[in-house]
Design an enzyme around this catalytic site. Structure first.
Site, mmCIF file in Angstrom:
data_model
loop_
_atom_site.group_PDB
_atom_site.id
_atom_site.type_symbol
_atom_site.label_atom_id
_atom_site.label_comp_id
_atom_site.label_asym_id
_atom_site.label_seq_id
_atom_site.Cartn_x
_atom_site.Cartn_y
_atom_site.Cartn_z
ATOM 1 N N HIS A 88 0.835 -1.210 0.000
ATOM 2 C CA HIS A 88 0.000 0.000 0.000
ATOM 3 C C HIS A 88 0.881 1.276 0.000
ATOM 4 O O HIS A 88 0.847 2.059 0.943
ATOM 5 C CB HIS A 88 -0.870 -0.051 1.267
ATOM 6 N N GLU A 128 -0.948 1.370 -5.405
ATOM 7 C CA GLU A 128 -0.725 0.138 -4.648
ATOM 8 C C GLU A 128 -0.744 -1.095 -5.559
ATOM 9 O O GLU A 128 -1.659 -1.253 -6.368
ATOM 10 C CB GLU A 128 -1.812 0.006 -3.584
#
Ligand code: TA6
Length: 300
Positions: free
Chosen positions: A170, A272
């Site tokens: 992320h 991400e």
């Protein structure tokens, strides 16, 4: 306690290119440094906090309001989201899984003849709070600092049942002005829009002029963050993923997050490498199998 852990890690794994230290929140941390640049990560969550190629401003972003408290996620860098992406499917625990709020173990530090520096960290079900009732698993995160920052998350099914999981690397990227950037590489992709809860097709490069929280589907290509103010391009490649998430909370959501400054949306964007279930990208490993999610970050 943390000092003793740091001393032990430094004795066992420290080198000219890898120095352990007591990081924010007094959490054990590691700095990798070589001719290519530097990167810092916490052992907690195997969480990369920073990445700075030689001659560049930092590539990863970290909130000035991030918590560095065991049990709480860190806001910025590269959270390792596993074994679920987004809300807990069972509705019991926090978002993005327990890997990012668990203490990992250093498995090794190495240097290649080309001058790259790598560190590997591991996590198994025995390292995770029993409340999560984890199936047997082993995670191995390897971070390699070279001409790119290569982040490789290997998932091993060490149990006797199938292991189904989702997740993401992320990554929060540092930009001079989010309203001035473009994110290239996703034009033409179908997306799930979590802000307006609709699906769509990305017509052109992504610009950030409102809250964006989109899951791009069936995409394994390279993304680029074009930053005209910093005068650079961040190249983001991946493997083991067919879903890419792009997120900027913009004004209102920034104000709702206690670990995110009200004005910090101006200087970040998340791109991400993910395995998002809603995009059909959840993964299942039969006993003994291994899956890998990888993100490769560099500056052009
Ligand atoms: O990846 C985007 C996202 O799922 C957003 O919906 C937002 O919730 C973000 O992750 C941050 O999640 P966190 O649990 O770290 O606050």
């Amino acid at each position: 306690m943390a000092c003793a852990i740091v001393e032990e890690l430094q004795k066992q794994y420290g080198s000219e290119n890898a120095a352990f230290f007591s990081g924010p929140g007094n959490l054990p941390a590691l700095k990798l440094a070589n001719a290519f640049g530097s990167a810092e990560l916490l052992i907690y969550g195997a969480h990369i906090m920073s990445y700075q190629p030689a001659g560049q401003v930092p590539v990863l972003w970290m909130s000035e309001k991030s918590m560095f408290t065991a049990g709480e996620p860190v806001r910025g860098g590269v959270p390792v989201c596993w074994p679920w992406f987004g809300p807990d499917p069972n509705g019991k625990f926090g978002g993005h899984g327990y890997a990012r709020v668990s203490m990992w173990h250093v498995a090794g530090v190495s240097q290649t003849p080309a001058g790259e520096t790598s560190v590997s960290l591991t996590l198994t079900e025995s390292d995770v709070d029993a409340k999560f009732a984890p199936q047997p698993f082993k995670l191995e995160l390897t971070v390699t600092l070279g001409s790119a920052l290569v982040i490789a998350l290997k998932v091993y099914n060490t149990g006797t049942e199938n292991l189904t999981y989702s997740g993401a690397l992320h990554s929060y990227f540092n930009v001079a002005d989010s309203s001035a950037i473009k994110v290239e590489g996703l034009a033409g992709c179908d997306y799930l829009d979590k802000v307006v809860n609709c699906d769509g097709v990305q017509e052109d490069d992504i610009v950030i002029d409102r809250e964006i929280d989109r899951v791009y589907c069936r995409t394994s290509g390279i993304c680029r963050v074009i930053d005209p103010v910093f005068g650079r391009v961040i190249k983001i490649a991946k493997a083991g993923s067919t879903s890419t998430v792009v997120w900027n909370p913009w004004i209102d959501k920034s104000k709702r997050m206690p670990d995110f400054g009200d004005e910090e949306y101006h200087t970040m964007v998340c791109v991400e490498a993910a395995n998002v279930p809603a995009a059909g990208d959840a993964r299942t490993l039969v006993p003994g199998a291994m899956g890998e999610l990888r993100q490769m970050i560099s500056v052009e």
